[in-house]
Each structure stands twice: as structure tokens, then as C-alpha cells.
Design a protein around this motif. Structure first.
Motif, PDB file in Angstrom:
ATOM      1  N   LEU A   1      -9.440  15.316  12.948  1.00 28.19           N
ATOM      2  CA  LEU A   1      -9.347  15.396  11.500  1.00 28.19           C
ATOM      3  C   LEU A   1      -9.147  16.832  11.034  1.00 28.19           C
ATOM      4  CD1 LEU A   1     -12.091  12.822  10.497  1.00 28.19           C
ATOM      5  CD2 LEU A   1      -9.613  12.520  10.444  1.00 28.19           C
ATOM      6  N   ALA A   2      -9.791  17.789  11.700  1.00 27.00           N
ATOM      7  CA  ALA A   2      -9.605  19.199  11.348  1.00 27.00           C
ATOM      8  C   ALA A   2      -8.182  19.648  11.656  1.00 27.00           C
ATOM      9  CB  ALA A   2     -10.608  20.063  12.104  1.00 27.00           C
ATOM     10  N   GLU A   3      -7.630  19.241  12.794  1.00 23.41           N
ATOM     11  CA  GLU A   3      -6.272  19.626  13.167  1.00 23.41           C
ATOM     12  C   GLU A   3      -5.229  19.003  12.243  1.00 23.41           C
ATOM     13  OE1 GLU A   3      -5.042  21.751  15.642  1.00 23.41           O
ATOM     14  OE2 GLU A   3      -7.125  22.384  15.597  1.00 23.41           O
ATOM     15  N   LEU A   4      -5.477  17.779  11.791  1.00 18.96           N
ATOM     16  CA  LEU A   4      -4.536  17.102  10.910  1.00 18.96           C
ATOM     17  C   LEU A   4      -4.734  17.480   9.446  1.00 18.96           C
ATOM     18  CD1 LEU A   4      -4.567  13.555  12.522  1.00 18.96           C
ATOM     19  CD2 LEU A   4      -2.740  15.261  12.636  1.00 18.96           C
ATOM     20  N   GLY A   5      -5.837  18.141   9.143  1.00 20.11           N
ATOM     21  CA  GLY A   5      -6.101  18.546   7.771  1.00 20.11           C
ATOM     22  C   GLY A   5      -6.334  17.370   6.845  1.00 20.11           C
ATOM     23  N   THR A   6      -7.074  16.374   7.311  1.00 22.02           N
ATOM     24  CA  THR A   6      -7.311  15.180   6.515  1.00 22.02           C
ATOM     25  C   THR A   6      -8.756  14.736   6.684  1.00 22.02           C
ATOM     26  OG1 THR A   6      -6.459  12.965   6.029  1.00 22.02           O
ATOM     27  CG2 THR A   6      -6.610  13.574   8.348  1.00 22.02           C
ATOM     28  N   SER A   7      -9.120  13.673   6.016  1.00 23.23           N
ATOM     29  CA  SER A   7     -10.452  13.107   6.173  1.00 23.23           C
ATOM     30  C   SER A   7     -10.308  11.712   6.761  1.00 23.23           C
ATOM     31  CB  SER A   7     -11.172  13.047   4.828  1.00 23.23           C
ATOM     32  OG  SER A   7     -10.452  12.224   3.941  1.00 23.23           O
ATOM     33  N   GLY A   8     -11.389  11.205   7.287  1.00 21.83           N
ATOM     34  CA  GLY A   8     -11.364   9.884   7.897  1.00 21.83           C
ATOM     35  C   GLY A   8     -12.746   9.493   8.341  1.00 21.83           C
ATOM     36  N   SER A   9     -12.864   8.320   8.910  1.00 15.14           N
ATOM     37  CA  SER A   9     -14.149   7.844   9.401  1.00 15.14           C
ATOM     38  C   SER A   9     -13.913   6.885  10.555  1.00 15.14           C
ATOM     39  CB  SER A   9     -14.915   7.143   8.280  1.00 15.14           C
ATOM     40  OG  SER A   9     -14.205   6.005   7.855  1.00 15.14           O
ATOM     41  N   LEU A  10     -14.995   6.596  11.275  1.00 17.10           N
ATOM     42  CA  LEU A  10     -14.950   5.634  12.371  1.00 17.10           C
ATOM     43  C   LEU A  10     -15.638   4.362  11.916  1.00 17.10           C
ATOM     44  CD1 LEU A  10     -15.945   7.925  15.378  1.00 17.10           C
ATOM     45  CD2 LEU A  10     -13.678   7.108  14.801  1.00 17.10           C
ATOM     46  N   ASP A  11     -15.037   3.216  12.213  1.00 19.39           N
ATOM     47  CA  ASP A  11     -15.687   1.961  11.877  1.00 19.39           C
ATOM     48  C   ASP A  11     -16.559   1.519  13.049  1.00 19.39           C
ATOM     49  OD1 ASP A  11     -13.954   0.929  13.751  1.00 19.39           O
ATOM     50  OD2 ASP A  11     -12.742  -0.194  12.328  1.00 19.39           O
ATOM     51  N   GLY A  12     -17.067   0.320  13.022  1.00 23.79           N
ATOM     52  CA  GLY A  12     -17.939  -0.185  14.076  1.00 23.79           C
ATOM     53  C   GLY A  12     -17.271  -0.234  15.439  1.00 23.79           C
ATOM     54  N   GLN A  13     -15.943  -0.333  15.458  1.00 27.21           N
ATOM     55  CA  GLN A  13     -15.213  -0.352  16.720  1.00 27.21           C
ATOM     56  C   GLN A  13     -14.748   1.043  17.113  1.00 27.21           C
ATOM     57  OE1 GLN A  13     -12.040  -3.059  15.809  1.00 27.21           O
ATOM     58  NE2 GLN A  13     -13.283  -4.852  16.223  1.00 27.21           N
ATOM     59  N   GLN A  14     -15.170   2.055  16.352  1.00 25.78           N
ATOM     60  CA  GLN A  14     -14.843   3.452  16.590  1.00 25.78           C
ATOM     61  C   GLN A  14     -13.340   3.711  16.543  1.00 25.78           C
ATOM     62  OE1 GLN A  14     -16.836   4.747  20.138  1.00 25.78           O
ATOM     63  NE2 GLN A  14     -18.827   4.623  19.191  1.00 25.78           N
ATOM     64  N   SER A  15     -12.654   3.071  15.581  1.00 26.24           N
ATOM     65  CA  SER A  15     -11.215   3.323  15.400  1.00 26.24           C
ATOM     66  C   SER A  15     -11.024   4.094  14.110  1.00 26.24           C
ATOM     67  CB  SER A  15     -10.451   2.016  15.370  1.00 26.24           C
ATOM     68  OG  SER A  15     -10.908   1.191  14.328  1.00 26.24           O
ATOM     69  N   PRO A  16     -10.111   5.095  14.070  1.00 25.58           N
ATOM     70  CA  PRO A  16      -9.873   5.840  12.841  1.00 25.58           C
ATOM     71  C   PRO A  16      -9.178   4.964  11.805  1.00 25.58           C
ATOM     72  CG  PRO A  16      -8.375   6.566  14.573  1.00 25.58           C
ATOM     73  CD  PRO A  16      -9.345   5.615  15.196  1.00 25.58           C
ATOM     74  N   ASP A  17      -9.355   5.309  10.532  1.00 28.87           N
ATOM     75  CA  ASP A  17      -8.736   4.506   9.478  1.00 28.87           C
ATOM     76  C   ASP A  17      -7.357   5.027   9.079  1.00 28.87           C
ATOM     77  OD1 ASP A  17      -9.530   6.794   8.224  1.00 28.87           O
ATOM     78  OD2 ASP A  17     -10.607   5.807   6.602  1.00 28.87           O
ATOM     79  N   THR A  18      -6.786   5.919   9.878  1.00 28.38           N
ATOM     80  CA  THR A  18      -5.434   6.406   9.629  1.00 28.38           C
ATOM     81  C   THR A  18      -4.569   6.141  10.856  1.00 28.38           C
ATOM     82  OG1 THR A  18      -6.032   8.611  10.409  1.00 28.38           O
ATOM     83  CG2 THR A  18      -6.156   8.226   8.040  1.00 28.38           C
ATOM     84  N   MET A  19      -3.265   6.000  10.605  1.00 27.07           N
ATOM     85  CA  MET A  19      -2.316   5.747  11.685  1.00 27.07           C
ATOM     86  C   MET A  19      -1.239   6.828  11.631  1.00 27.07           C
ATOM     87  SD  MET A  19      -1.371   3.836  14.206  1.00 27.07           S
ATOM     88  CE  MET A  19      -2.209   2.291  14.032  1.00 27.07           C
ATOM     89  N   LEU A  20      -1.038   7.520  12.740  1.00 29.34           N
ATOM     90  CA  LEU A  20      -0.015   8.547  12.842  1.00 29.34           C
ATOM     91  C   LEU A  20       1.162   7.958  13.605  1.00 29.34           C
ATOM     92  CD1 LEU A  20       0.657  11.554  12.330  1.00 29.34           C
ATOM     93  CD2 LEU A  20      -0.283  12.036  14.573  1.00 29.34           C
ATOM     94  N   SER A  21       2.344   7.995  12.990  1.00 30.34           N
ATOM     95  CA  SER A  21       3.534   7.447  13.641  1.00 30.34           C
ATOM     96  C   SER A  21       4.638   8.497  13.590  1.00 30.34           C
ATOM     97  CB  SER A  21       3.968   6.158  12.944  1.00 30.34           C
ATOM     98  OG  SER A  21       4.238   6.407  11.583  1.00 30.34           O
ATOM     99  N   LYS A  22       5.772   8.186  14.167  1.00 32.63           N
ATOM    100  CA  LYS A  22       6.900   9.112  14.179  1.00 32.63           C
ATOM    101  C   LYS A  22       8.123   8.401  13.639  1.00 32.63           C
ATOM    102  CE  LYS A  22       9.196  12.543  16.958  1.00 32.63           C
ATOM    103  NZ  LYS A  22       9.255  13.239  18.219  1.00 32.63           N
ATOM    104  N   LYS A  23       8.709   8.961  12.582  1.00 35.76           N
ATOM    105  CA  LYS A  23       9.936   8.434  11.996  1.00 35.76           C
ATOM    106  C   LYS A  23      10.950   9.564  12.010  1.00 35.76           C
ATOM    107  CE  LYS A  23       7.652   5.197   8.909  1.00 35.76           C
ATOM    108  NZ  LYS A  23       7.375   4.860   7.516  1.00 35.76           N
TER     109      LYS A  23
END
Length: 71
Positions: free
Chosen positions: A14-36
Motif C-alpha cells: 500500500l505504501a509503494e502504490l500510494g493508496t489505502s486498503g484493507s485485508l478481509d477475513g480471507q486476507q485478500s486486498p480490496d484493490t485489483m491491479l491490472s495492465k491495460k
């Protein structure tokens, strides 16, 4: 695999991407990084907002082998 706590890795990302986020119960981030094409959009899975983030040019390089003594 990395032998790091999930919270530690998430804080770094999150620090490297300059954004905020959290982990849910399955420990997955709530953001998706893709390439277009040459862009890297970061999309929030919760609200659907999207923004482009800069690509990291160089990462950490570990020095291996012997070091010269400082004088």
C-alpha cells in the motif's frame, strides 16, 4: 512463501502504490491491479473507482558476496 506476516506485506504494498486498503477475513486486498496496454489501473473492488498508478522502475537490489572494508 515469503516468511512475512500478511499485514507487513500489505503495508509495504500500500505504501509503494500510494493508496489505502484493507485485508478481509480471507486476507485478500480490496484493490485489483491490472495492465491495460502500458497503463496500470488500480481498481477498488468495493466502490468500483479506478486510477492509474506509476510502474515501479527498479526494486530493492540485495548485495551479495564480500564487501570492501571501510577505511
Amino acid at each position: 512463501m515469503m516468511h512475512r506476516q500478511p499485514n507487513h506485506v500489505m503495508t509495504f504494498l500500500l505504501a509503494e502504490l500510494g493508496t489505502s486498503g484493507s485485508l478481509d477475513g480471507q486476507q485478500s486486498p480490496d484493490t485489483m491491479l491490472s495492465k491495460k496496454n502500458r497503463l496500470l489501473p488500480l481498481k477498488c473492488e468495493e466502490c468500483g473507482s479506478e486510477r492509474s498508478v506509476a510502474q515501479i522502475k527498479a526494486g530493492f537490489l540485495a548485495r551479495v558476496g564480500s564487501r570492501n572494508a571501510r577505511t
